[in-house]
Design a protein around this motif. Sequence first.
Motif, PDB file in Angstrom:
ATOM      1  N   ALA A  46       7.137  -7.980   4.309  1.00  0.00           N
ATOM      2  CA  ALA A  46       5.925  -7.243   3.983  1.00  0.00           C
ATOM      3  C   ALA A  46       4.932  -7.542   5.102  1.00  0.00           C
ATOM      4  CB  ALA A  46       5.360  -7.690   2.642  1.00  0.00           C
ATOM      5  N   HIS A  47       4.043  -6.593   5.378  1.00  0.00           N
ATOM      6  CA  HIS A  47       3.104  -6.776   6.493  1.00  0.00           C
ATOM      7  C   HIS A  47       1.671  -6.595   6.016  1.00  0.00           C
ATOM      8  CE1 HIS A  47       6.166  -6.771   9.701  1.00  0.00           C
ATOM      9  NE2 HIS A  47       6.848  -6.062   8.820  1.00  0.00           N
ATOM     10  N   ILE A  48       0.791  -7.481   6.504  1.00  0.00           N
ATOM     11  CA  ILE A  48      -0.645  -7.329   6.281  1.00  0.00           C
ATOM     12  C   ILE A  48      -1.234  -6.799   7.579  1.00  0.00           C
ATOM     13  CG2 ILE A  48      -2.814  -8.451   5.703  1.00  0.00           C
ATOM     14  CD1 ILE A  48      -1.192 -10.608   4.241  1.00  0.00           C
ATOM     15  N   ALA A  49      -1.812  -5.605   7.506  1.00  0.00           N
ATOM     16  CA  ALA A  49      -2.395  -4.951   8.685  1.00  0.00           C
ATOM     17  C   ALA A  49      -3.745  -5.583   9.023  1.00  0.00           C
ATOM     18  CB  ALA A  49      -2.564  -3.457   8.410  1.00  0.00           C
ATOM     19  N   PRO A  50      -4.238  -5.337  10.249  1.00  0.00           N
ATOM     20  CA  PRO A  50      -5.542  -5.887  10.655  1.00  0.00           C
ATOM     21  C   PRO A  50      -6.687  -5.504   9.712  1.00  0.00           C
ATOM     22  CG  PRO A  50      -4.375  -5.081  12.578  1.00  0.00           C
ATOM     23  CD  PRO A  50      -3.568  -4.663  11.370  1.00  0.00           C
ATOM     24  N   ASP A  51      -6.577  -4.365   9.021  1.00  0.00           N
ATOM     25  CA  ASP A  51      -7.639  -3.937   8.102  1.00  0.00           C
ATOM     26  C   ASP A  51      -7.516  -4.560   6.711  1.00  0.00           C
ATOM     27  OD1 ASP A  51      -5.515  -2.575   6.985  1.00  0.00           O
ATOM     28  OD2 ASP A  51      -6.448  -0.593   7.129  1.00  0.00           O
ATOM     29  N   GLY A  52      -6.540  -5.465   6.502  1.00  0.00           N
ATOM     30  CA  GLY A  52      -6.380  -6.129   5.212  1.00  0.00           C
ATOM     31  C   GLY A  52      -5.545  -5.348   4.218  1.00  0.00           C
ATOM     32  N   THR A  53      -4.804  -4.372   4.684  1.00  0.00           N
ATOM     33  CA  THR A  53      -3.913  -3.593   3.834  1.00  0.00           C
ATOM     34  C   THR A  53      -2.522  -4.210   3.886  1.00  0.00           C
ATOM     35  OG1 THR A  53      -5.159  -1.588   4.345  1.00  0.00           O
ATOM     36  CG2 THR A  53      -2.967  -1.290   3.416  1.00  0.00           C
ATOM     37  N   ILE A  54      -1.895  -4.373   2.719  1.00  0.00           N
ATOM     38  CA  ILE A  54      -0.534  -4.895   2.688  1.00  0.00           C
ATOM     39  C   ILE A  54       0.440  -3.730   2.564  1.00  0.00           C
ATOM     40  CG2 ILE A  54      -0.505  -5.310   0.191  1.00  0.00           C
ATOM     41  CD1 ILE A  54       1.124  -7.953   1.043  1.00  0.00           C
ATOM     42  N   THR A 111      -6.339 -13.839  -1.394  1.00  0.00           N
ATOM     43  CA  THR A 111      -5.537 -15.051  -1.222  1.00  0.00           C
ATOM     44  C   THR A 111      -4.094 -14.764  -0.828  1.00  0.00           C
ATOM     45  OG1 THR A 111      -5.039 -15.122  -3.588  1.00  0.00           O
ATOM     46  CG2 THR A 111      -6.965 -16.375  -2.820  1.00  0.00           C
ATOM     47  N   VAL A 112      -3.679 -13.501  -0.837  1.00  0.00           N
ATOM     48  CA  VAL A 112      -2.333 -13.173  -0.345  1.00  0.00           C
ATOM     49  C   VAL A 112      -2.329 -13.463   1.154  1.00  0.00           C
ATOM     50  CG1 VAL A 112      -0.644 -11.336  -0.003  1.00  0.00           C
ATOM     51  CG2 VAL A 112      -1.914 -11.459  -2.143  1.00  0.00           C
ATOM     52  N   HIS A 113      -1.319 -14.164   1.622  1.00  0.00           N
ATOM     53  CA  HIS A 113      -1.313 -14.657   2.998  1.00  0.00           C
ATOM     54  C   HIS A 113       0.096 -14.636   3.569  1.00  0.00           C
ATOM     55  CE1 HIS A 113       0.502 -18.366   1.461  1.00  0.00           C
ATOM     56  NE2 HIS A 113      -0.358 -18.240   0.450  1.00  0.00           N
ATOM     57  N   ALA A 114       0.209 -14.962   4.837  1.00  0.00           N
ATOM     58  CA  ALA A 114       1.512 -15.050   5.492  1.00  0.00           C
ATOM     59  C   ALA A 114       2.347 -16.114   4.792  1.00  0.00           C
ATOM     60  CB  ALA A 114       1.337 -15.404   6.965  1.00  0.00           C
ATOM     61  N   GLY A 115       3.636 -15.857   4.688  1.00  0.00           N
ATOM     62  CA  GLY A 115       4.537 -16.816   4.056  1.00  0.00           C
ATOM     63  C   GLY A 115       5.465 -16.131   3.071  1.00  0.00           C
ATOM     64  N   ALA A 141      15.771   2.239 -11.753  1.00  0.00           N
ATOM     65  CA  ALA A 141      16.349   1.386 -10.713  1.00  0.00           C
ATOM     66  C   ALA A 141      15.307   0.345 -10.336  1.00  0.00           C
ATOM     67  CB  ALA A 141      16.759   2.201  -9.492  1.00  0.00           C
ATOM     68  N   GLN A 142      15.787  -0.841  -9.944  1.00  0.00           N
ATOM     69  CA  GLN A 142      14.869  -1.937  -9.650  1.00  0.00           C
ATOM     70  C   GLN A 142      15.503  -2.868  -8.624  1.00  0.00           C
ATOM     71  OE1 GLN A 142      14.411  -4.706 -12.921  1.00  0.00           O
ATOM     72  NE2 GLN A 142      12.294  -5.097 -12.353  1.00  0.00           N
ATOM     73  N   ASP A 143      14.672  -3.407  -7.736  1.00  0.00           N
ATOM     74  CA  ASP A 143      15.098  -4.436  -6.795  1.00  0.00           C
ATOM     75  C   ASP A 143      14.004  -5.486  -6.748  1.00  0.00           C
ATOM     76  OD1 ASP A 143      16.504  -5.829  -4.841  1.00  0.00           O
ATOM     77  OD2 ASP A 143      15.717  -4.634  -3.196  1.00  0.00           O
ATOM     78  N   VAL A 144      14.376  -6.745  -6.952  1.00  0.00           N
ATOM     79  CA  VAL A 144      13.450  -7.864  -6.877  1.00  0.00           C
ATOM     80  C   VAL A 144      14.042  -8.858  -5.890  1.00  0.00           C
ATOM     81  CG1 VAL A 144      12.291  -9.712  -8.151  1.00  0.00           C
ATOM     82  CG2 VAL A 144      12.806  -7.544  -9.295  1.00  0.00           C
ATOM     83  N   ARG A 145      13.253  -9.247  -4.888  1.00  0.00           N
ATOM     84  CA  ARG A 145      13.784 -10.175  -3.889  1.00  0.00           C
ATOM     85  C   ARG A 145      12.660 -10.950  -3.214  1.00  0.00           C
ATOM     86  NH1 ARG A 145      17.387  -8.042  -0.359  1.00  0.00           N
ATOM     87  NH2 ARG A 145      17.826  -6.415  -1.838  1.00  0.00           N
ATOM     88  N   PRO A 146      12.998 -12.142  -2.692  1.00  0.00           N
ATOM     89  CA  PRO A 146      12.030 -12.881  -1.884  1.00  0.00           C
ATOM     90  C   PRO A 146      11.774 -12.125  -0.577  1.00  0.00           C
ATOM     91  CG  PRO A 146      13.913 -14.273  -2.469  1.00  0.00           C
ATOM     92  CD  PRO A 146      14.236 -12.882  -2.872  1.00  0.00           C
ATOM     93  N   VAL A 147      10.532 -12.130  -0.136  1.00  0.00           N
ATOM     94  CA  VAL A 147      10.168 -11.484   1.121  1.00  0.00           C
ATOM     95  C   VAL A 147       9.316 -12.433   1.948  1.00  0.00           C
ATOM     96  CG1 VAL A 147      10.240  -9.135   0.179  1.00  0.00           C
ATOM     97  CG2 VAL A 147       8.085 -10.388   0.180  1.00  0.00           C
ATOM     98  N   ARG A 148       9.260 -12.145   3.220  1.00  0.00           N
ATOM     99  CA  ARG A 148       8.388 -12.883   4.146  1.00  0.00           C
ATOM    100  C   ARG A 148       7.194 -11.988   4.445  1.00  0.00           C
ATOM    101  NH1 ARG A 148       8.807 -13.877  10.207  1.00  0.00           N
ATOM    102  NH2 ARG A 148      10.239 -12.137  10.050  1.00  0.00           N
ATOM    103  N   VAL A 149       5.994 -12.482   4.147  1.00  0.00           N
ATOM    104  CA  VAL A 149       4.767 -11.754   4.445  1.00  0.00           C
ATOM    105  C   VAL A 149       4.336 -12.129   5.855  1.00  0.00           C
ATOM    106  CG1 VAL A 149       2.362 -11.363   3.806  1.00  0.00           C
ATOM    107  CG2 VAL A 149       4.088 -11.726   2.016  1.00  0.00           C
ATOM    108  N   ILE A 150       4.135 -11.122   6.684  1.00  0.00           N
ATOM    109  CA  ILE A 150       3.700 -11.318   8.060  1.00  0.00           C
ATOM    110  C   ILE A 150       2.269 -10.796   8.166  1.00  0.00           C
ATOM    111  CG2 ILE A 150       4.128 -10.751  10.483  1.00  0.00           C
ATOM    112  CD1 ILE A 150       7.096 -10.292   9.600  1.00  0.00           C
ATOM    113  N   ASP A 151       1.359 -11.657   8.599  1.00  0.00           N
ATOM    114  CA  ASP A 151      -0.057 -11.324   8.672  1.00  0.00           C
ATOM    115  C   ASP A 151      -0.426 -10.937  10.105  1.00  0.00           C
ATOM    116  OD1 ASP A 151      -2.822 -11.139   8.437  1.00  0.00           O
ATOM    117  OD2 ASP A 151      -2.959 -12.885   7.108  1.00  0.00           O
ATOM    118  N   HIS A 152      -0.882  -9.695  10.303  1.00  0.00           N
ATOM    119  CA  HIS A 152      -1.268  -9.184  11.625  1.00  0.00           C
ATOM    120  C   HIS A 152      -2.781  -9.175  11.830  1.00  0.00           C
ATOM    121  CE1 HIS A 152       2.864  -7.889  12.390  1.00  0.00           C
ATOM    122  NE2 HIS A 152       2.882  -7.444  11.144  1.00  0.00           N
ATOM    123  N   ARG A 153      -3.508  -9.864  10.960  1.00  0.00           N
ATOM    124  CA  ARG A 153      -4.983  -9.883  11.108  1.00  0.00           C
ATOM    125  C   ARG A 153      -5.384 -10.810  12.220  1.00  0.00           C
ATOM    126  NH1 ARG A 153      -6.511 -10.750   4.890  1.00  0.00           N
ATOM    127  NH2 ARG A 153      -4.662 -11.989   5.031  1.00  0.00           N
TER     128      ARG A 153
END
Length: 153
Positions: A46-54, A111-115, A141-153
């Motif tokens: 998942a990515h956090i954009a510079p404007d704070g959008t995930i 408080t959502v952050h990289a990680g 249909a459903q998919d649940v999984r661990p993801v890595r959040v990458i912060d581009h701010r």
Amino acid sequence: MATTGPRMALAALAALGATAVFTAPANAAPHGGEMHGSDIYVSSEAHIAPDGTIHLFGEYHCTAPSPSGAVQIKATIEQEDVRLSIGGGDAQCDGEVHDWAAHGTLRLTPTVHAGEALAEAELQEIRFGGGLLPRSIDTVAQDVRPVRVIDHR
């Protein structure tokens, strides 16, 4: 203060949507399931954009919903004590594989952050009963999984 008809309808729709979230069927088809010939996959990042959008994204496929229904994508990210649901829009159910993307603001959940986090994507079939309110909302249909959040701010 008097409540207008449209305002009451919107309040009822919001209450029904909240009820659907907390009463989703326990036997909903998991990733790879065959219910309704549908499947959804959420990417491992998942990515956090510079404007704070995930941003969450992935792929899905589904067959045509019932004539009185529509299929929508719902995406959620959960990290520590924060759970943020973001809509992914309408699904094109023609049996082909399509990309999907969901975007949500972190303005109320800063408080959502990289990680590490947990992401969930669902295809939900919404059936209408002739009025403004849905008759039922079913997870097909459903998919649940661990993801890595990458912060581009």
